[in-house]
Every structure is written in C-alpha cells, then in structure tokens.
Design a protein around this motif. Structure first.
Motif, short mmCIF file in Angstrom:
data_model
loop_
_atom_site.label_atom_id
_atom_site.label_comp_id
_atom_site.label_asym_id
_atom_site.label_seq_id
_atom_site.Cartn_x
_atom_site.Cartn_y
_atom_site.Cartn_z
N PHE A 103 82.97 78.15 18.44
CA PHE A 103 82.72 76.71 18.51
C PHE A 103 83.99 76.01 18.97
CE2 PHE A 103 79.47 78.03 15.49
CZ PHE A 103 78.36 77.33 15.93
N ASP A 104 83.87 75.25 20.05
CA ASP A 104 85.01 74.48 20.56
C ASP A 104 85.03 73.13 19.86
OD1 ASP A 104 87.08 73.34 21.90
OD2 ASP A 104 86.20 73.49 23.90
N ARG A 105 85.88 73.01 18.82
CA ARG A 105 85.91 71.80 18.01
C ARG A 105 86.96 70.79 18.47
NH1 ARG A 105 84.42 75.77 14.19
NH2 ARG A 105 82.59 75.16 12.94
N GLY B 192 85.86 49.69 8.35
CA GLY B 192 85.61 49.87 9.78
C GLY B 192 84.80 51.12 10.06
N TYR B 193 85.01 51.71 11.23
CA TYR B 193 84.21 52.84 11.69
C TYR B 193 85.10 53.79 12.50
CZ TYR B 193 80.04 55.34 13.31
OH TYR B 193 79.09 56.29 13.53
N ARG B 194 84.86 55.08 12.34
CA ARG B 194 85.62 56.08 13.09
C ARG B 194 84.66 57.15 13.61
NH1 ARG B 194 91.10 59.48 11.44
NH2 ARG B 194 90.55 61.43 12.49
N ALA B 195 84.94 57.64 14.81
CA ALA B 195 84.10 58.66 15.43
C ALA B 195 84.96 59.65 16.21
CB ALA B 195 83.07 58.02 16.37
N GLU B 196 84.61 60.93 16.08
CA GLU B 196 85.23 62.00 16.86
C GLU B 196 84.11 62.76 17.58
OE1 GLU B 196 88.04 64.56 14.93
OE2 GLU B 196 88.64 63.00 13.49
N GLU C 220 77.57 68.20 16.14
CA GLU C 220 77.40 66.76 16.04
C GLU C 220 78.74 66.06 16.07
OE1 GLU C 220 75.24 65.77 12.56
OE2 GLU C 220 73.57 67.15 12.95
N ALA C 221 78.70 64.79 16.40
CA ALA C 221 79.92 63.97 16.33
C ALA C 221 80.31 63.78 14.86
CB ALA C 221 79.69 62.63 17.00
N LEU C 222 81.61 63.82 14.62
CA LEU C 222 82.14 63.56 13.27
C LEU C 222 82.41 62.07 13.17
CD1 LEU C 222 83.18 64.67 10.57
CD2 LEU C 222 85.40 65.03 11.66
N GLY D 142 83.23 68.97 10.87
CA GLY D 142 84.37 68.57 10.06
C GLY D 142 83.86 67.93 8.78
N SER D 143 84.75 67.32 8.04
CA SER D 143 84.36 66.69 6.78
C SER D 143 84.98 65.30 6.68
CB SER D 143 84.80 67.54 5.59
OG SER D 143 86.21 67.57 5.48
#
Length: 503
Positions: free
Chosen positions: A336-338, A364-368, A376-378, A415-416
C-alpha cells in the motif's frame, strides 16, 4: 464512543479508593484551613460592613504570597521549554511520566505569548508548585541551570497494561536538567529528561522515556521575532495498541523527531505567523508486518490573528502537508502506497483576561489524500485548545483538548485520528502542601478499518515540600482501556510514592 458497562462498573468500584483518600484528607485539610485565611483575587472585592459575616483579608495575610511573586519574578520570567499542549495530550499514553500541572500552565501561557517574547510568567496564577522547594537554578554566566531528580517505588495490578495483565511492583527514576538564558534580547531554552519505570518481576514491561527539546527566539525587531523549535522523544508502544506488532517480549520502540521554524510579525492590529516544520516517526523492534511504517511529515502553515485590544482575539489558521513513508512500493501489488498530501484549516479565538482566565480554542478540518487509490482519505474534524482559570490564588483549573493524525501499516487502513482531552484541578492547602486531581479521555479511530480505541483515566496526587530542595510525592492513577480489537480491554490501578530533589 462510550465505555462498555463492565468497564464503567470497574471504574466505579476502583474509584472508591480515590474517594476514601479524599474523604480521609478533608478533616485534616479542614483543620488546616481554619488557620489559613483565604486569599481571593483583587478583582473579587468585598466591602467590610457591620452586618457582614466575613472580613477582607489583611495586607499582612497576602504578604507572603506577594513577596514570593516579587522574589520569583527574576527567575520565572524565563523557563525551560515544555512540550506543547498537543504533545502532552497525544503522547501521554506511551509515557511513564505524565506532564506536571505547572507544565500545562506554562504551555497555555505560550499559546498567548505576544510578539517580542514574554508571556511565560503569569503573575498571581497558582501553577501547582510548592513554595519551599521552588527551583531557583544555578547561575552560570548568562545561563541558568535547573536540575531535578525524582526517585520512588510503586505497585500496579496490571504491569503489562493489557488484557489479563499481572500485578507487579516497580521502582522509578526521573532526571532532568533545563537551561535558560538571561539575555536582554533573544532567548534560549533547552531541556533534557530521562525516566525509567522498571518492574521487579518482568523487565519486558519496563517503560523507558527520553525527551529533549529546545527553543531559540530571535528578536529581529520590536514587532518581528523568529522561533526555532526542536524536539526528540523515545518511548515504547503500548502492548494493547492495535499498532503493536510484538506479541511477546518488549514492545516496539518509538522515536519522534521534530523541528520547526516560524516567523512572527505584528502589522497594525494584525499578527502574522508563518512557519515550516518536519516531524519524523521511527519504529524499531519486532516487526510482524512486511511493510514498515516509518514516515516523515512536512508542513507549511500560516496563522492570522486580530488584536483589537478586547479580551477575545479571533484567529484563522491553515496549511499544507506531505506525509512520506520510507518504503517505496516499486509497483508491488501487495504494498500500500500511503504517501499522502493534504491540508488543514482552522478558526478559533484566544482569550486573555489577565491572570484570571487565559487560553485559546480552535476548530476546523484536516484531510490527507493518499497516493494509493485503494485507501480512503484520512480526514476528519479537528479541534485543539486549552484554558487556564484561576478563581483564587490557591486554586487553578486547566481544561485542554487536542487532535492528532498518525500513519499506520495496518492492512486497509489509511491512518488514525486521535481525539484527546482532560481537565485538571490543583489546590494549595498550604504553601508547602499541594494536591491535584486529573481526569482524561482519548478516542482513536482508524480510517478504512473498523478499529476504535478508547481510554478513560483519573488520578489524585499530593506533594509535600519539607525542605528548600526536597519534597515527598504520592499519586494514585486508574486507567480503563477499551478496543474493538478482541481481547484488548483492560483496567489498571497504580500507586506510587517517592522523593523529589531539585535546585
């Protein structure tokens, strides 16, 4: 998100010990209180009236405390660097040494530190420290050293901190040295700390922790400063964590290295703060997974706050980040390419009402977004902040919260996200006897897989300074951990007592 009934029942039963300790202390504290006048803040002014049942504290009653503030101002304005509120909350689960109450107060003070320095000494705020052994340090030219050493014994009914854990006794040592500058311009702060909780029956359960941090502030002008921060930590992973890959023996080691450069500029009523940072996590020990999880996060942030002179100061903050894993999949279909790229945005408000209430809170909001389309997107809601409230000179309350995003190598997981919060209360029974109560809660969820981990904790401690350099320490701590992973739930009680020496 709630702890199961069995765990709640265990918390209720074991909390009886805390209640007994507190109830046993109340009669003695009541007797002490009869000989001590309560010292309310000047802002809580009362007028003496003929029909009033109380009198204003006299000037002589407040003199010892005010004298302490004046004498301590010269050596408390600059303190050794402490971990940020986020680091204290999100890193506490792997540390055998919880952050001291005074460290939380200092971390909140730094949140509201103005351009040009200062902001570390909150005059009139009780920081949870005893008076007689308050550190003054050793002066070496323009630098001041503040060494300290703690040693003690303890016992826990769950040394493994895992399901089916066994009781064991332990000894614990904690040594630290801080260095701060005493310069007219600029500022330097360093701290190196090492602690070890060593169990008598099973060395594999030992908990070593090493931390080092440093900060350099450069005063480039009256309204411009630059900060360089660095941090290093070594610890071992919790045995009950879903990330733990060691089924027997010692758990994997975790090393975290971080650095940040930031530039602060005051422009009229607007304060701008931009920075770049790097945070690296390295895991060692047994690896049952074929895919390592060592990774590095690079980020760039910009914060804008508006100083209108009011007690409430709004701010906006945002940034971009890149998470890079050491392993390159090289077209391996089982890998898996993380590696990810992302952003975060946050809005909040800072509160500064002098020594009575200070802190900030943001949401706020954060996305990876990961390079591997199978993951899925973290992403999720973020919040952080901390407040210090000092209703009287002998009482201080802190409430804190933080969010942390972490990488993983669990199959199918992106991720977590960890949400952590706690509340702490410290009371000064006498100038040399201090007690505190702490309650905390963490919630970790893994993106892409059905794994959720929760933990509730509580502790009660007393410190008695019996000389200018030494104090006796005691603490009881209870933890309850629950995970959706089978056979991971546990509870633990821990009692410890020891001696603290500092200069």
């Amino acid at each position: 998100m709630w702890l199961c009934p069995d765990v709640l029942k265990s918390i209720q039963n074991r909390s009886i010990l805390i209640c007994i300790l507190m109830l046993g202390a109340f009669p003695w504290c009541s007797a002490v209180a009869q000989t001590i006048d309560l010292e309310f803040r000047d802002s809580l002014a009362f007028e003496n009236e003929s029909n009033a049942d109380f009198e204003n504290p006299s000037e002589t009653d407040a003199a010892p405390f005010e004298q302490l503030i004046e004498e301590g101002r010269s050596h408390t304005a600059t303190q050794p660097p402490v971990s940020t509120v986020n680091q204290q909350l999100t890193g506490a689960s792997r540390s055998s040494r919880a952050a001291k109450f005074s460290e939380r107060v200092a971390a909140v003070s730094r949140l509201s530190r103005p351009v040009g320095g200062g902001g570390n000494a909150d005059e009139g705020i009780f920081d949870g420290e005893t008076v007689q052994d308050r550190p003054v340090g050793i002066q070496l030219g323009s630098l001041r050293l503040t060494p300290s050493f703690d040693a003690g014994l303890g016992w826990t009914d769950n040394a493994e901190q895992a399901n089916g854990g066994t009781p064991d006794g332990f000894y614990e040592v904690d040594a630290a040295v801080g260095v701060v500058s005493n310069w007219e311009r600029h500022e330097l702060g360093l701290e190196l700390r090492g602690s070890l909780r060593a169990f008598f029956n099973e060395p594999d359960n030992n908990q070593p922790v090493v931390t080092g941090r440093g900060n350099v502030r450069l005063d480039l002008g009256d309204l411009t400063t630059a900060d360089i921060d660095g941090v290093y930590s070594f610890s071992r992973e919790e045995r009950s964590s879903a990330e733990n890959e060691a089924s027997t023996g010692r758990t994997n080691s975790v090393q975290e290295i971080g650095g940040r450069f930031s530039l602060n500029r005051q422009v009229s009523l607007v304060q701008l703060r931009g920075g770049i940072g790097v945070d690296r996590a390295v895991y060692g020990g047994q690896m049952s997974s074929s895919q390592p999880r060592d990774n590095t996060v690079f980020d760039a942030t910009l914060r804008t706050s508006f100083d209108t002179g009011a007690a409430f100061e709004p701010y906006l903050e945002g940034g971009f980040l890149v998470r890079k894993y050491d392993q390159d999949c090289n077209s391996d279909p089982s890998c898996f390419d993380r590696t990810s790229r992302g952003y975060f945005v946050k809005a909040g408000v800072s509160v500064d009402r002098g020594p009575k209430l200070r802190g900030q809170f943001g949401i706020g909001y954060r996305a990876e977004y990961l390079d591997d389309d199978r993951l899925e997107a973290l992403q999720g809601l973020i919040f952080d902040g901390a407040f210090v409230w000092s209703p009287t000179r002998r009482d201080t309350v802190t409430v804190s919260g933080a969010t942390s995003f972490s990488g993983t190598n669990i199959s199918g997981a992106s991720g977590s996200i960890l949400y952590a919060g706690d509340a702490r209360y410290a009371h000064q029974f006498t100038q040399n006897l201090v007690g505190d109560v702490q309650f905390g809660y963490t919630y970790r969820t893994y993106q892409g897989v059905d794994i959720v981990e929760q933990e509730g904790s509580g502790s009660f401690g007393l410190v008695w300074a019996f000389s200018k350099d030494a104090a006796l320490l005691s603490r009881y701590t209870f933890r309850a951990f629950e995970s959706s992973t089978p056979n991971s739930n546990y509870t633990s009680s821990l009692i410890e007592a020891g001696l603290r020496i500092r200069r």
